[in-house]
Design an enzyme around this catalytic site. Sequence first.
Site, PDB file in Angstrom:
ATOM      1  N   PHE A 115      -1.020   0.977  -6.167  1.00 25.14           N
ATOM      2  CA  PHE A 115       0.141   0.821  -7.053  1.00 25.14           C
ATOM      3  C   PHE A 115       1.347   1.456  -6.389  1.00 25.14           C
ATOM      4  CE2 PHE A 115       3.157   1.782 -10.370  1.00 25.14           C
ATOM      5  CZ  PHE A 115       3.188   0.576 -11.060  1.00 25.14           C
ATOM      6  N   ASP A 148       2.433   6.886   0.221  1.00 26.47           N
ATOM      7  CA  ASP A 148       3.026   6.932  -1.110  1.00 26.47           C
ATOM      8  C   ASP A 148       2.428   8.135  -1.845  1.00 26.47           C
ATOM      9  OD1 ASP A 148       3.617   6.693  -3.785  1.00 26.47           O
ATOM     10  OD2 ASP A 148       3.394   4.504  -3.845  1.00 26.47           O
ATOM     11  N   LYS A 206       8.237  11.152  -9.355  1.00 25.94           N
ATOM     12  CA  LYS A 206       7.556  11.820 -10.470  1.00 25.94           C
ATOM     13  C   LYS A 206       7.861  13.321 -10.616  1.00 25.94           C
ATOM     14  CE  LYS A 206       3.807   8.493 -11.158  1.00 25.94           C
ATOM     15  NZ  LYS A 206       3.961   8.048 -12.533  1.00 25.94           N
TER      16      LYS A 206
HETATM   17  C1  PLP Z   1       1.580   5.974  -6.351  1.00 25.71           C
HETATM   18  C2  PLP Z   1       2.763   5.473  -7.125  1.00 25.71           C
HETATM   19  N1  PLP Z   1       3.772   4.894  -6.467  1.00 25.71           N
HETATM   20  C3  PLP Z   1       4.858   4.424  -7.107  1.00 25.71           C
HETATM   21  C4  PLP Z   1       4.967   4.521  -8.478  1.00 25.71           C
HETATM   22  C5  PLP Z   1       6.183   3.964  -9.147  1.00 25.71           C
HETATM   23  O1  PLP Z   1       7.015   4.998  -9.569  1.00 25.71           O
HETATM   24  P1  PLP Z   1       8.178   4.698 -10.628  1.00 25.71           P
HETATM   25  O2  PLP Z   1       7.515   4.311 -11.915  1.00 25.71           O
HETATM   26  O3  PLP Z   1       8.935   5.999 -10.706  1.00 25.71           O
HETATM   27  O4  PLP Z   1       9.015   3.600 -10.079  1.00 25.71           O
HETATM   28  C6  PLP Z   1       3.938   5.129  -9.210  1.00 25.71           C
HETATM   29  C7  PLP Z   1       4.031   5.214 -10.672  1.00 25.71           C
HETATM   30  O5  PLP Z   1       3.057   5.355 -11.378  1.00 25.71           O
HETATM   31  C8  PLP Z   1       2.805   5.619  -8.517  1.00 25.71           C
HETATM   32  O6  PLP Z   1       1.793   6.178  -9.159  1.00 25.71           O
END
Ligand code: PLP
Length: 388
Positions: free
Chosen positions: A129, A214, A243
Amino acid sequence: MSSSNVMETYARLPVAFASGEGAVLVDTQGRQYLDAVAGVAVCGLGHAHPAVTEAVCDQAGRLVHTSNLYGIPLQEEVAAELARISGLERVFFANSGAEANEAAIKLARRFGHEKGIERPEIVVMQGSFHGRTLATLTATGNRKVQAGFEPLLPGFKRVPYDDLEAVERVGSESTVAVLVEPIQGEGGVVVPDPGYLAGLRRICDERGWLLMLDEVQTGMGRTGAWMAFQHSGIRPDVVTLAKALGNGVPVGAALATAEAAAVLGPGSHATTFGGNPLAMAAARAVIGTIEAEGLVERAAETGEYLMDRLRETVGARPEAREIRGRGLMIGIEMEADLSELVPRALEHGLLINVTAGTVIRLLPPLVLTREQADRIVEGLSYLLGEAL
Ligand SMILES: Cc1ncc(COP(=O)(O)O)c(C=O)c1O
Protein backbone atom coordinates in the site's frame (compact mmCIF):
# COMPACT_ATOMS: atom_id res chain seq x y z
CA MET A 1 -29.34 9.21 0.42
CA SER A 2 -27.40 10.61 3.35
CA SER A 3 -28.08 14.19 4.43
CA SER A 4 -24.36 14.74 5.06
CA ASN A 5 -22.54 17.23 2.89
CA VAL A 6 -19.35 15.22 3.23
CA MET A 7 -18.66 12.84 0.33
CA GLU A 8 -19.32 9.29 1.36
CA THR A 9 -15.87 7.90 0.65
CA TYR A 10 -15.46 6.43 4.16
CA ALA A 11 -17.37 3.73 6.02
CA ARG A 12 -17.12 5.32 9.45
CA LEU A 13 -17.73 3.76 12.84
CA PRO A 14 -20.59 5.33 14.85
CA VAL A 15 -18.43 7.39 17.19
CA ALA A 16 -16.79 10.83 17.21
CA PHE A 17 -14.11 11.96 19.61
CA ALA A 18 -13.91 15.24 21.44
CA SER A 19 -10.59 15.01 23.24
CA GLY A 20 -7.77 12.71 24.18
CA GLU A 21 -4.70 12.26 26.31
CA GLY A 22 -1.94 9.74 25.69
CA ALA A 23 -3.51 6.47 24.56
CA VAL A 24 -6.99 7.45 25.77
CA LEU A 25 -9.70 9.09 23.67
CA VAL A 26 -12.93 10.61 24.97
CA ASP A 27 -16.02 10.64 22.74
CA THR A 28 -18.60 13.40 22.40
CA GLN A 29 -20.72 11.69 25.10
CA GLY A 30 -17.81 11.70 27.58
CA ARG A 31 -17.05 7.94 27.27
CA GLN A 32 -13.40 6.83 27.36
CA TYR A 33 -11.67 4.45 24.94
CA LEU A 34 -8.24 2.85 24.91
CA ASP A 35 -6.73 3.65 21.53
CA ALA A 36 -4.72 0.86 19.86
CA VAL A 37 -4.95 2.51 16.42
CA ALA A 38 -3.44 5.97 17.10
CA GLY A 39 -5.09 7.55 14.08
CA VAL A 40 -3.60 4.74 11.95
CA ALA A 41 -0.02 4.99 13.22
CA VAL A 42 -0.10 8.79 13.31
CA CYS A 43 -0.25 9.80 16.99
CA GLY A 44 2.95 8.13 18.15
CA LEU A 45 3.23 10.56 21.07
CA GLY A 46 -0.39 9.93 21.96
CA HIS A 47 -3.19 12.47 21.83
CA ALA A 48 -2.71 16.09 22.83
CA HIS A 49 0.93 15.70 23.76
CA PRO A 50 1.81 19.01 25.48
CA ALA A 51 5.09 19.39 23.56
CA VAL A 52 3.29 19.29 20.20
CA THR A 53 0.38 21.40 21.42
CA GLU A 54 2.76 24.05 22.68
CA ALA A 55 4.90 24.02 19.53
CA VAL A 56 1.87 24.32 17.23
CA CYS A 57 0.19 27.04 19.32
CA ASP A 58 3.39 29.02 19.59
CA GLN A 59 4.13 28.79 15.85
CA ALA A 60 0.50 29.56 14.89
CA GLY A 61 0.76 32.75 16.91
CA ARG A 62 3.78 33.87 14.91
CA LEU A 63 3.75 32.51 11.36
CA VAL A 64 1.82 29.67 9.74
CA HIS A 65 2.75 29.83 6.07
CA THR A 66 4.89 31.78 3.65
CA SER A 67 5.37 29.32 0.71
CA ASN A 68 8.49 27.74 -0.71
CA LEU A 69 9.24 30.93 -2.64
CA TYR A 70 11.20 31.99 0.44
CA GLY A 71 13.61 30.51 2.93
CA ILE A 72 12.08 28.50 5.78
CA PRO A 73 14.66 28.11 8.56
CA LEU A 74 12.52 25.53 10.38
CA GLN A 75 12.67 23.30 7.27
CA GLU A 76 16.44 23.40 7.45
CA GLU A 77 16.32 22.42 11.11
CA VAL A 78 13.91 19.51 10.61
CA ALA A 79 15.79 18.29 7.53
CA ALA A 80 19.02 18.27 9.55
CA GLU A 81 17.30 16.28 12.30
CA LEU A 82 15.87 13.80 9.78
CA ALA A 83 19.29 13.45 8.16
CA ARG A 84 20.81 12.76 11.58
CA ILE A 85 18.31 10.05 12.54
CA SER A 86 18.09 8.40 9.09
CA GLY A 87 21.56 8.82 7.58
CA LEU A 88 20.03 10.28 4.37
CA GLU A 89 21.19 13.83 3.72
CA ARG A 90 18.39 15.42 1.69
CA VAL A 91 14.68 15.95 2.37
CA PHE A 92 11.72 17.05 0.27
CA PHE A 93 8.76 18.03 2.46
CA ALA A 94 5.22 17.12 1.43
CA ASN A 95 1.87 16.88 3.22
CA SER A 96 0.99 13.19 3.25
CA GLY A 97 2.31 9.70 2.67
CA ALA A 98 0.97 9.52 -0.86
CA GLU A 99 2.67 12.79 -1.71
CA ALA A 100 5.95 11.67 -0.20
CA ASN A 101 5.74 8.53 -2.38
CA GLU A 102 4.88 10.64 -5.44
CA ALA A 103 8.10 12.56 -4.82
CA ALA A 104 10.01 9.27 -4.60
CA ILE A 105 8.43 7.96 -7.82
CA LYS A 106 9.26 11.20 -9.63
CA LEU A 107 12.82 11.07 -8.32
CA ALA A 108 13.20 7.50 -9.63
CA ARG A 109 11.84 8.45 -13.04
CA ARG A 110 14.20 11.43 -13.28
CA PHE A 111 17.05 9.19 -12.22
CA GLY A 112 16.15 6.89 -15.12
CA HIS A 113 15.83 9.69 -17.67
CA GLU A 114 19.24 11.03 -16.65
CA LYS A 115 20.64 7.59 -17.52
CA GLY A 116 18.92 7.73 -20.91
CA ILE A 117 16.05 5.37 -19.99
CA GLU A 118 13.00 6.78 -21.73
CA ARG A 119 10.34 4.62 -20.09
CA PRO A 120 11.66 3.91 -16.60
CA GLU A 121 10.10 1.09 -14.59
CA ILE A 122 9.79 0.71 -10.83
CA VAL A 123 9.49 -2.71 -9.19
CA VAL A 124 6.62 -2.82 -6.66
CA MET A 125 5.12 -5.59 -4.51
CA GLN A 126 1.96 -7.62 -4.28
CA GLY A 127 0.04 -6.72 -1.11
CA SER A 128 1.66 -3.31 -0.85
CA PHE A 129 0.00 0.00 0.00
CA HIS A 130 1.47 3.32 -1.07
CA GLY A 131 -1.48 5.73 -1.17
CA ARG A 132 -4.52 6.82 -3.18
CA THR A 133 -3.17 9.25 -5.78
CA LEU A 134 -3.02 7.82 -9.29
CA ALA A 135 0.69 6.99 -9.22
CA THR A 136 0.60 5.59 -5.70
CA LEU A 137 -2.56 3.53 -6.24
CA THR A 138 -0.90 2.11 -9.35
CA ALA A 139 2.10 1.18 -7.18
CA THR A 140 -0.27 -0.31 -4.57
CA GLY A 141 -0.70 -4.09 -4.82
CA ASN A 142 -4.39 -4.23 -4.06
CA ARG A 143 -6.98 -4.39 -6.85
CA LYS A 144 -9.70 -2.96 -4.58
CA VAL A 145 -7.76 0.30 -4.33
CA GLN A 146 -7.34 0.48 -8.13
CA ALA A 147 -10.74 -0.76 -9.37
CA GLY A 148 -12.72 1.85 -11.25
CA PHE A 149 -9.81 4.27 -11.57
CA GLU A 150 -8.23 2.82 -14.70
CA PRO A 151 -6.30 3.60 -16.78
CA LEU A 152 -3.50 3.06 -14.31
CA LEU A 153 -0.05 4.49 -14.94
CA PRO A 154 2.57 2.65 -16.96
CA GLY A 155 6.03 2.08 -15.52
CA PHE A 156 5.42 -0.34 -12.64
CA LYS A 157 6.29 -4.05 -12.50
CA ARG A 158 4.80 -6.13 -9.70
CA VAL A 159 6.33 -9.12 -7.93
CA PRO A 160 5.44 -11.13 -4.80
CA TYR A 161 6.61 -9.61 -1.49
CA ASP A 162 9.60 -11.19 0.24
CA ASP A 163 10.78 -12.91 -2.95
CA LEU A 164 14.26 -11.78 -4.02
CA GLU A 165 14.43 -14.07 -7.04
CA ALA A 166 11.23 -12.55 -8.42
CA VAL A 167 12.85 -9.10 -8.22
CA GLU A 168 15.93 -10.36 -10.08
CA ARG A 169 13.76 -12.00 -12.73
CA VAL A 170 11.51 -9.01 -13.40
CA GLY A 171 14.37 -6.54 -13.78
CA SER A 172 15.02 -5.21 -17.27
CA GLU A 173 17.03 -2.53 -19.07
CA SER A 174 14.31 -0.08 -18.10
CA THR A 175 14.22 -0.83 -14.37
CA VAL A 176 15.33 2.11 -12.21
CA ALA A 177 14.16 1.37 -8.68
CA VAL A 178 12.49 -0.93 -6.19
CA LEU A 179 9.75 0.59 -4.00
CA VAL A 180 8.92 -1.51 -0.92
CA GLU A 181 7.57 -1.34 2.63
CA PRO A 182 10.02 -2.82 5.20
CA ILE A 183 6.94 -4.39 6.85
CA GLN A 184 3.68 -4.35 4.89
CA GLY A 185 1.08 -2.49 6.94
CA GLU A 186 -2.27 -2.41 5.15
CA GLY A 187 -1.31 -5.72 3.54
CA GLY A 188 -1.65 -7.44 6.93
CA VAL A 189 1.48 -6.58 8.97
CA VAL A 190 3.59 -8.87 6.81
CA VAL A 191 7.15 -9.18 8.13
CA PRO A 192 9.64 -10.34 5.48
CA ASP A 193 12.61 -12.63 6.00
CA PRO A 194 15.34 -10.87 8.07
CA GLY A 195 17.65 -10.89 5.02
CA TYR A 196 15.12 -9.41 2.59
CA LEU A 197 16.13 -5.73 2.70
CA ALA A 198 19.83 -6.61 2.58
CA GLY A 199 19.06 -8.82 -0.42
CA LEU A 200 17.22 -6.00 -2.16
CA ARG A 201 20.13 -3.67 -1.39
CA ARG A 202 22.52 -6.13 -3.03
CA ILE A 203 20.36 -6.49 -6.14
CA CYS A 204 19.93 -2.70 -6.44
CA ASP A 205 23.69 -2.19 -6.07
CA GLU A 206 24.49 -4.80 -8.70
CA ARG A 207 22.02 -3.37 -11.20
CA GLY A 208 22.39 0.35 -10.45
CA TRP A 209 18.79 0.72 -9.20
CA LEU A 210 17.52 2.89 -6.35
CA LEU A 211 16.25 1.15 -3.23
CA MET A 212 13.25 3.18 -2.07
CA LEU A 213 11.59 2.31 1.24
CA ASP A 214 8.07 3.39 2.09
CA GLU A 215 8.34 3.97 5.85
CA VAL A 216 5.14 5.99 6.04
CA GLN A 217 3.70 3.49 8.53
CA THR A 218 6.86 1.91 9.95
CA GLY A 219 8.87 5.11 10.45
CA MET A 220 9.40 7.43 13.43
CA GLY A 221 10.06 4.82 16.08
CA ARG A 222 7.07 2.54 15.56
CA THR A 223 9.05 -0.67 15.08
CA GLY A 224 11.59 0.05 17.83
CA ALA A 225 14.04 1.87 15.56
CA TRP A 226 13.71 5.36 14.12
CA MET A 227 13.19 3.73 10.73
CA ALA A 228 12.49 0.02 10.22
CA PHE A 229 15.38 -0.33 7.73
CA GLN A 230 17.78 0.31 10.61
CA HIS A 231 17.06 -3.20 11.92
CA SER A 232 18.69 -4.52 8.73
CA GLY A 233 21.89 -2.48 8.81
CA ILE A 234 21.46 -1.23 5.24
CA ARG A 235 21.32 2.28 3.80
CA PRO A 236 18.50 2.83 1.30
CA ASP A 237 18.64 5.52 -1.40
CA VAL A 238 15.20 6.95 -0.66
CA VAL A 239 12.89 6.73 2.38
CA THR A 240 9.39 8.16 2.61
CA LEU A 241 7.79 9.29 5.87
CA ALA A 242 4.48 10.89 6.88
CA LYS A 243 1.93 9.70 9.48
CA ALA A 244 3.79 9.98 12.83
CA LEU A 245 6.14 12.74 11.68
CA GLY A 246 3.65 15.46 12.70
CA ASN A 247 1.69 13.48 15.33
CA GLY A 248 -1.47 14.51 13.49
CA VAL A 249 -0.37 17.74 11.85
CA PRO A 250 -0.22 16.78 8.14
CA VAL A 251 3.40 16.44 7.03
CA GLY A 252 5.20 14.02 4.75
CA ALA A 253 8.80 13.75 3.67
CA ALA A 254 10.85 12.04 0.98
CA LEU A 255 14.40 11.53 2.24
CA ALA A 256 17.19 10.72 -0.18
CA THR A 257 20.95 10.35 -0.26
CA ALA A 258 22.75 13.40 -1.61
CA GLU A 259 23.59 11.45 -4.80
CA ALA A 260 20.00 10.34 -5.44
CA ALA A 261 18.54 13.76 -4.56
CA ALA A 262 20.83 15.45 -7.08
CA VAL A 263 18.50 14.50 -9.95
CA LEU A 264 15.77 16.81 -8.61
CA GLY A 265 17.03 20.32 -9.26
CA PRO A 266 15.21 23.67 -8.88
CA GLY A 267 11.81 23.65 -10.58
CA SER A 268 11.62 19.86 -10.86
CA HIS A 269 9.15 19.27 -8.05
CA ALA A 270 7.11 21.49 -5.73
CA THR A 271 4.17 21.85 -3.36
CA THR A 272 2.48 24.94 -1.96
CA PHE A 273 2.07 23.77 1.63
CA GLY A 274 4.90 21.25 2.00
CA GLY A 275 7.22 22.05 4.88
CA ASN A 276 5.44 25.19 6.01
CA PRO A 277 6.43 26.65 9.38
CA LEU A 278 3.42 25.18 11.23
CA ALA A 279 4.08 21.63 10.01
CA MET A 280 7.80 22.01 10.68
CA ALA A 281 7.22 23.24 14.24
CA ALA A 282 5.15 20.10 14.86
CA ALA A 283 7.75 17.80 13.27
CA ARG A 284 10.57 19.41 15.27
CA ALA A 285 8.61 18.90 18.49
CA VAL A 286 7.83 15.27 17.54
CA ILE A 287 11.46 14.36 16.88
CA GLY A 288 12.65 16.15 20.03
CA THR A 289 10.01 14.47 22.19
CA ILE A 290 10.59 10.96 20.81
CA GLU A 291 14.24 11.45 21.73
CA ALA A 292 13.67 13.12 25.13
CA GLU A 293 11.18 10.46 26.25
CA GLY A 294 13.16 7.52 24.84
CA LEU A 295 10.15 6.41 22.81
CA VAL A 296 12.06 4.41 20.21
CA GLU A 297 13.41 2.12 22.95
CA ARG A 298 10.07 2.15 24.70
CA ALA A 299 8.27 1.03 21.52
CA ALA A 300 10.70 -1.90 21.29
CA GLU A 301 10.19 -2.88 24.94
CA THR A 302 6.43 -2.40 25.15
CA GLY A 303 6.05 -4.10 21.78
CA GLU A 304 7.96 -7.15 22.94
CA TYR A 305 5.94 -7.30 26.14
CA LEU A 306 2.64 -6.92 24.26
CA MET A 307 3.57 -9.50 21.65
CA ASP A 308 4.65 -12.03 24.35
CA ARG A 309 1.42 -11.54 26.27
CA LEU A 310 -0.66 -11.83 23.09
CA ARG A 311 1.11 -15.06 22.18
CA GLU A 312 0.34 -16.55 25.62
CA THR A 313 -3.32 -15.59 25.48
CA VAL A 314 -4.85 -14.87 22.08
CA GLY A 315 -2.17 -16.99 20.43
CA ALA A 316 -3.36 -20.05 22.35
CA ARG A 317 -6.81 -19.86 20.74
CA PRO A 318 -7.42 -22.50 18.08
CA GLU A 319 -8.31 -19.84 15.47
CA ALA A 320 -5.03 -17.95 15.93
CA ARG A 321 -2.77 -18.44 12.93
CA GLU A 322 0.13 -16.11 13.65
CA ILE A 323 1.09 -13.17 15.83
CA ARG A 324 3.77 -11.10 14.17
CA GLY A 325 5.22 -7.64 13.87
CA ARG A 326 7.95 -5.49 15.31
CA GLY A 327 7.81 -2.95 18.13
CA LEU A 328 4.33 -1.49 18.33
CA MET A 329 3.25 -2.63 14.87
CA ILE A 330 1.55 -5.94 15.58
CA GLY A 331 -0.66 -8.19 13.48
CA ILE A 332 -2.74 -11.08 14.80
CA GLU A 333 -3.80 -13.30 11.94
CA MET A 334 -6.93 -15.30 12.68
CA GLU A 335 -8.77 -18.02 10.87
CA ALA A 336 -12.13 -16.50 11.62
CA ASP A 337 -14.66 -13.95 10.46
CA LEU A 338 -13.48 -10.70 12.03
CA SER A 339 -16.05 -8.43 10.39
CA GLU A 340 -17.87 -7.70 13.68
CA LEU A 341 -14.79 -7.45 15.87
CA VAL A 342 -14.01 -3.75 15.40
CA PRO A 343 -17.54 -2.47 16.25
CA ARG A 344 -17.72 -4.89 19.17
CA ALA A 345 -14.36 -3.70 20.47
CA LEU A 346 -15.62 -0.14 20.17
CA GLU A 347 -18.64 -0.98 22.34
CA HIS A 348 -16.16 -2.46 24.79
CA GLY A 349 -14.12 0.78 24.86
CA LEU A 350 -11.20 -0.51 22.79
CA LEU A 351 -10.12 0.89 19.40
CA ILE A 352 -8.53 -1.69 17.12
CA ASN A 353 -8.22 -2.15 13.39
CA VAL A 354 -8.64 -5.15 11.10
CA THR A 355 -6.76 -5.22 7.80
CA ALA A 356 -6.43 -7.69 4.92
CA GLY A 357 -9.67 -9.30 6.16
CA THR A 358 -8.15 -11.66 8.70
CA VAL A 359 -5.52 -9.64 10.55
CA ILE A 360 -6.15 -7.65 13.73
CA ARG A 361 -3.73 -4.75 13.51
CA LEU A 362 -2.47 -2.98 16.62
CA LEU A 363 -0.73 0.38 16.20
CA PRO A 364 -0.99 1.97 19.66
CA PRO A 365 0.80 5.20 20.58
CA LEU A 366 4.45 4.69 21.49
CA VAL A 367 3.66 6.15 24.94
CA LEU A 368 1.45 3.13 25.75
CA THR A 369 1.97 1.98 29.35
CA ARG A 370 2.35 -1.66 30.45
CA GLU A 371 -0.97 -1.40 32.23
CA GLN A 372 -2.60 -0.21 28.99
CA ALA A 373 -0.88 -3.01 27.09
CA ASP A 374 -2.43 -5.47 29.59
CA ARG A 375 -5.83 -3.93 28.99
CA ILE A 376 -5.47 -4.43 25.21
CA VAL A 377 -4.61 -8.10 25.80
CA GLU A 378 -7.50 -8.61 28.23
CA GLY A 379 -9.95 -6.79 25.96
CA LEU A 380 -8.95 -8.82 22.92
CA SER A 381 -9.05 -12.11 24.83
CA TYR A 382 -12.53 -11.31 26.08
CA LEU A 383 -13.81 -10.18 22.67
CA LEU A 384 -12.39 -13.14 20.79
CA GLY A 385 -13.79 -15.48 23.45
CA GLU A 386 -17.22 -13.96 22.94
CA ALA A 387 -17.13 -13.58 19.19
CA LEU A 388 -15.64 -16.87 18.03
C1 PLP B 1 2.95 2.32 3.87
C2 PLP B 1 2.04 3.46 3.52
N1 PLP B 1 2.37 4.27 2.50
C3 PLP B 1 1.59 5.30 2.14
C4 PLP B 1 0.42 5.57 2.80
C5 PLP B 1 -0.43 6.71 2.35
O1 PLP B 1 -0.34 7.77 3.25
P1 PLP B 1 -1.41 8.95 3.20
O2 PLP B 1 -2.74 8.36 3.57
O3 PLP B 1 -0.89 9.95 4.21
O4 PLP B 1 -1.41 9.50 1.82
C6 PLP B 1 0.03 4.75 3.88
C7 PLP B 1 -1.24 5.01 4.57
O5 PLP B 1 -1.81 4.16 5.22
C8 PLP B 1 0.87 3.67 4.25
O6 PLP B 1 0.54 2.86 5.24
